[in-house]
Scaffold this motif. Structure first.
Motif, PDB file in Angstrom:
ATOM      1  N   CYS A  41       1.864   9.232  -6.042  1.00  0.00           N
ATOM      2  CA  CYS A  41       2.402  10.565  -5.791  1.00  0.00           C
ATOM      3  C   CYS A  41       3.352  10.990  -6.909  1.00  0.00           C
ATOM      4  O   CYS A  41       3.309  12.119  -7.373  1.00  0.00           O
ATOM      5  N   LEU A  42       4.212  10.070  -7.339  1.00  0.00           N
ATOM      6  CA  LEU A  42       5.156  10.386  -8.414  1.00  0.00           C
ATOM      7  C   LEU A  42       4.441  10.715  -9.719  1.00  0.00           C
ATOM      8  O   LEU A  42       4.858  11.603 -10.454  1.00  0.00           O
ATOM      9  N   PHE A  43       3.364  10.001 -10.013  1.00  0.00           N
ATOM     10  CA  PHE A  43       2.639  10.248 -11.257  1.00  0.00           C
ATOM     11  C   PHE A  43       1.853  11.551 -11.225  1.00  0.00           C
ATOM     12  O   PHE A  43       1.606  12.145 -12.271  1.00  0.00           O
ATOM     13  N   THR A  44       1.451  11.993 -10.055  1.00  0.00           N
ATOM     14  CA  THR A  44       0.635  13.204  -9.983  1.00  0.00           C
ATOM     15  C   THR A  44       1.449  14.476  -9.785  1.00  0.00           C
ATOM     16  O   THR A  44       0.911  15.566  -9.984  1.00  0.00           O
ATOM     17  N   LEU A  45       2.699  14.341  -9.385  1.00  0.00           N
ATOM     18  CA  LEU A  45       3.514  15.540  -9.199  1.00  0.00           C
ATOM     19  C   LEU A  45       3.856  16.162 -10.549  1.00  0.00           C
ATOM     20  O   LEU A  45       4.148  15.476 -11.507  1.00  0.00           O
ATOM     21  N   ARG A  46       3.814  17.451 -10.593  1.00  0.00           N
ATOM     22  CA  ARG A  46       4.219  18.166 -11.797  1.00  0.00           C
ATOM     23  C   ARG A  46       5.435  19.010 -11.481  1.00  0.00           C
ATOM     24  O   ARG A  46       5.533  19.604 -10.419  1.00  0.00           O
ATOM     25  N   ARG A  47       6.341  19.064 -12.415  1.00  0.00           N
ATOM     26  CA  ARG A  47       7.509  19.923 -12.205  1.00  0.00           C
ATOM     27  C   ARG A  47       7.106  21.371 -12.439  1.00  0.00           C
ATOM     28  O   ARG A  47       6.464  21.699 -13.416  1.00  0.00           O
ATOM     29  N   ARG A  48       7.496  22.202 -11.501  1.00  0.00           N
ATOM     30  CA  ARG A  48       7.198  23.619 -11.630  1.00  0.00           C
ATOM     31  C   ARG A  48       8.204  24.268 -12.564  1.00  0.00           C
ATOM     32  O   ARG A  48       9.373  23.900 -12.572  1.00  0.00           O
ATOM     33  N   ALA A  50       0.831  -1.210   0.000  1.00  0.00           N
ATOM     34  CA  ALA A  50       0.000   0.000   0.000  1.00  0.00           C
ATOM     35  C   ALA A  50       0.863   1.257   0.000  1.00  0.00           C
ATOM     36  O   ALA A  50       0.581   2.224  -0.703  1.00  0.00           O
ATOM     37  N   TRP A  51       1.950   1.252   0.777  1.00  0.00           N
ATOM     38  CA  TRP A  51       2.860   2.401   0.812  1.00  0.00           C
ATOM     39  C   TRP A  51       3.517   2.620  -0.539  1.00  0.00           C
ATOM     40  O   TRP A  51       3.593   3.750  -1.032  1.00  0.00           O
ATOM     41  N   ALA A  52       3.971   1.527  -1.177  1.00  0.00           N
ATOM     42  CA  ALA A  52       4.624   1.638  -2.486  1.00  0.00           C
ATOM     43  C   ALA A  52       3.646   2.145  -3.546  1.00  0.00           C
ATOM     44  O   ALA A  52       4.006   2.985  -4.383  1.00  0.00           O
ATOM     45  N   LEU A  53       2.409   1.667  -3.513  1.00  0.00           N
ATOM     46  CA  LEU A  53       1.409   2.157  -4.461  1.00  0.00           C
ATOM     47  C   LEU A  53       1.112   3.644  -4.230  1.00  0.00           C
ATOM     48  O   LEU A  53       0.912   4.397  -5.181  1.00  0.00           O
ATOM     49  N   GLY A  54       1.093   4.057  -2.984  1.00  0.00           N
ATOM     50  CA  GLY A  54       0.901   5.475  -2.679  1.00  0.00           C
ATOM     51  C   GLY A  54       2.053   6.331  -3.190  1.00  0.00           C
ATOM     52  O   GLY A  54       1.849   7.431  -3.707  1.00  0.00           O
ATOM     53  N   MET A  55       3.275   5.823  -3.057  1.00  0.00           N
ATOM     54  CA  MET A  55       4.441   6.560  -3.564  1.00  0.00           C
ATOM     55  C   MET A  55       4.387   6.670  -5.090  1.00  0.00           C
ATOM     56  O   MET A  55       4.702   7.715  -5.655  1.00  0.00           O
ATOM     57  N   LEU A  56       3.999   5.591  -5.757  1.00  0.00           N
ATOM     58  CA  LEU A  56       3.863   5.628  -7.221  1.00  0.00           C
ATOM     59  C   LEU A  56       2.786   6.620  -7.648  1.00  0.00           C
ATOM     60  O   LEU A  56       2.980   7.378  -8.607  1.00  0.00           O
TER      61      LEU A  56
END
Length: 87
Positions: free
Chosen positions: A71-78, A63-69
């Motif tokens: 998060c990585l997919f939803t982050l956008r570089r500013r 569950a933690w690893a899926l949450g990290m993934l």
């Protein structure tokens, strides 16, 4: 910031924005991993249809690893703050 003899400014390691963003991530990750590995009991988990018996730490780690993934997919570089916009 301090000036060196060559005239360049020296920024301390902890004052860098990348490091300042990494510190809370590292602290939360350490706490989460301690919590995960302290829960070693076997539990039954329903995965839609089948029921799987596995250690709770394994389910929490997944569950933690899926949450990290997620998060990585939803982050956008500013965009860079120092880049100039065309007028």
């Amino acid at each position: 910031m301090t000036r060196t003899t060559t005239g360049k400014t020296h920024e301390s390691f902890l004052a860098r924005p990348g490091v300042r963003r990494l510190i809370p991530f590292a602290v939360i990750t350490a706490i989460a991993l301690i919590f995960i590995f302290e829960n070693r009991a076997s539990v039954e988990i329903r995965l839609l249809v089948p029921i799987v018996t596995m250690p709770l730490w394994g389910a929490l780690l997944i569950a933690w690893a899926l949450g990290m993934l997620a998060c990585l997919f939803t982050l956008r570089r500013r965009p860079s703050r120092h880049s100039r916009r065309p007028d």
